[in-house]
Design an enzyme around this catalytic site. Structure first.
Site, mmCIF file in Angstrom:
data_model
loop_
_atom_site.group_PDB
_atom_site.id
_atom_site.type_symbol
_atom_site.label_atom_id
_atom_site.label_comp_id
_atom_site.label_asym_id
_atom_site.label_seq_id
_atom_site.Cartn_x
_atom_site.Cartn_y
_atom_site.Cartn_z
ATOM 1 C CB ALA A 96 -1.117 0.014 1.141
ATOM 2 C CD GLN A 137 1.906 6.622 4.088
ATOM 3 O OE1 GLN A 137 2.818 5.948 5.299
ATOM 4 N NE2 GLN A 137 1.786 7.284 3.633
ATOM 5 C CB SER A 138 4.113 -0.673 2.419
ATOM 6 O OG SER A 138 4.411 -2.202 2.387
ATOM 7 C CG ASN A 139 4.963 0.276 8.419
ATOM 8 O OD1 ASN A 139 4.780 1.447 8.277
ATOM 9 N ND2 ASN A 139 3.213 -0.705 8.868
ATOM 10 C CB CYS A 193 6.960 -0.435 0.345
ATOM 11 S SG CYS A 193 5.970 -1.590 -0.886
#
Ligand SMILES: *Cc1c(COP(=O)(O)O)cnc(C)c1O
Length: 335
Positions: free
Chosen positions: A73, A75-77, A79
Site C-alpha cells: 500500500a 503507506q507500506s512499512n 516497502c
C-alpha cells in the site's frame, strides 16, 4: 535450529528489547502484559519486515540480483524497510504501490522517496498484481531483478519468525520469563506462519494469537488457509515434518472494523492509551488495531489473572504522520 544454517544478511539490531508494560497492566488489573519491541529493529525506523528481509535479501544476493522489486500500500512499512535495505546493500529498488500518487508524500512514502526508490502506482491493485510486467520490463533493460513478495511473506520471510521465537526463548531463559500468549497484528501471514512453526519447533505451549487487520480481496485464498499453507511450505523448506491444520491456527477476525487502513474509535483509543500510559507509539493500520483487539479481550476477561501476555509490537509508527487528520487526537482531561 535449522534456521541457524540459513544465510542471513545483517540489516538490523537483534535481539529487540523485551519490556514490561507496568502501567498498562495496572490499568487493567489483569494478566501481566509485556511488549516485544520489533518497532526497534533499527532499520530506518524499524518494524517486523527487517527480520524477514535479513533472510530474503541474503537469498537475493546469493542469486546475484542487482534490483529488488516489491509491492504494498502507499503507506507500506514493508516497502519502506525494503527500500532502506536495498540502499544499504547498493541494490536498485522498485516499489509497486497501490492507489494513486498523492499530492504530497508523507509518512512511509516520504521515506521511500528519500531512499531513491522507483515508484510505480497501480490504482486498484494493492498486492503486487503488476509485478510480473515490471519484472519483464527490468529484464529487458538488462537488470537481474529479485521479487520480494507482498509483505515479505515468502517461506524465508516466515522462517525469520522461527528465528525470532528462538530469540525470544533465549531472552525468556535469561530473564526467567515465560508467556502464555503472544498477540500481534497479522496481515500477509509471514509473521503468523513463522511463529506457529517456531512454537512447535521449540516445543512451547504458549498460544499464538494473530489479530487479523485486513478484510482481504474477494477471490483471494482465505487468509487462514494462506497462513497454514505458508507454515507448511516453510516447514518443508527446512526439512521439518511438522504440518499444521485449522485446529492449530488462532486467527481473530473480530477487529477488522472499517477494513485495511481505516482508523476507527477502537484504534484511536488503543494508540492514545499506549502513548499516554507507556510512552509507546503504535501505528494506525496494524499495531493500533491489534492492541485494540487485545484491550477488548482484556475487558471481556478472556485471560486469567495468572496468564502472561506478550504483545509483539511489529512497528509501523512512521504511518502516524500520514494519518494526522483521521487520528483526530483527543485533548487530555481538563486540569
Ligand atoms: C507487515 C506488518 C504487520 C503484519 O505482518 P505480516 O507478516 O505481514 O502478517 C504487522 N504490523 C506492521 C506494522 C507491519 O508493517
Amino acid at each position: 535450529m535449522p534456521t541457524d544454517h540459513l544465510p542471513r544478511q545483517c540489516l538490523g539490531f537483534f535481539p529487540t528489547p523485551l519490556m514490561p508494560l507496568r502501567r498498562l497492566t495496572e490499568q487493567f488489573g489483569g494478566p501481566q502484559l509485556t511488549i516485544k519491541r520489533d518497532d526497534q529493529t533499527g532499520l530506518a525506523l524499524g518494524g517486523n519486515k527487517t527480520r524477514k528481509l535479513e533472510f530474503i535479501l541474503a537469498d537475493a544476493l546469493a542469486a546475484g540480483a542487482d534490483t529488488i522489486v516489491t509491492a504494498g500500500a502507499a503507506q507500506s512499512n514493508h516497502c519502506r524497510q525494503t527500500a532502506a535495505a536495498a540502499a544499504t546493500l547498493g541494490l536498485e529498488c522498485h516499489l509497486v504501490l497501490g492507489g494513486h500518487e498523492p499530492a504530497a508524500a508523507s509518512g512511509n512514502l516520504l521515506l521511500d522517496q528519500l531512499f531513491g526508490t522507483h515508484i510505480h502506482w497501480t490504482g486498484a491493485h494493492r498486492k503486487g498484481e503488476d509485478i510480473p510486467d515490471i519484472v519483464d520490463y527490468l529484464k529487458s533493460a538488462g537488470k537481474n531483478p529479485y521479487v520480494v513478495p507482498y509483505g515479505g511473506s515468502s517461506e524465508l520471510g516466515a522462517l525469520s519468525f522461527v528465528a525470532a521465537l528462538k530469540e525470544l526463548d533465549s531472552q525468556c531463559r535469561e530473564y526467567h520469563l515465560s508467556f502464555s500468549h503472544i498477540v500481534f497484528a497479522s496481515s500477509s501471514g509471514g509473521t503468523h506462519a513463522g511463529m506457529m512453526l517456531g512454537k512447535k519447533m521449540l516445543a512451547q505451549d504458549c498460544e499464538i494469537l494473530g489479530i487479523n487487520i485486513d478484510k482481504g480481496e474477494s477471490g483471494e485464498t482465505p487468509f487462514a488457509q494462506h497462513i497454514l499453507e505458508l507454515a507448511n511450505r516453510s516447514a518443508a523448506l527446512i526439512g521439518s515434518d511438522f504440518r499444521f491444520d485449522e485446529k492449530e491456527l488462532n486467527l481473530n477476525d473480530d477487529y477488522i472494523g472499517g477494513g485495511y487502513g481505516v482508523v476507527g474509535d477502537a484504534e484511536r483509543e488503543a494508540i492514545e492509551l499506549l502513548a499516554r500510559t507507556e510512552g509507546i507509539l503504535l501505528d494506525p493500520v496494524y499495531t493500533g488495531r491489534a492492541m485494540a483487539g487485545l484491550i477488548d479481550l482484556l475487558r471481556r476477561k478472556k485471560f486469567s489473572d495468572t496468564d502472561r501476555v506478550l504483545f509483539w509490537h511489529t512497528g509501523g509508527a512512521p504511518a502516524l504522520f500520514a494519518y494526522a487528520e483521521t487520528l483526530n487526537i483527543s485533548a487530555p482531561p481538563p486540569i
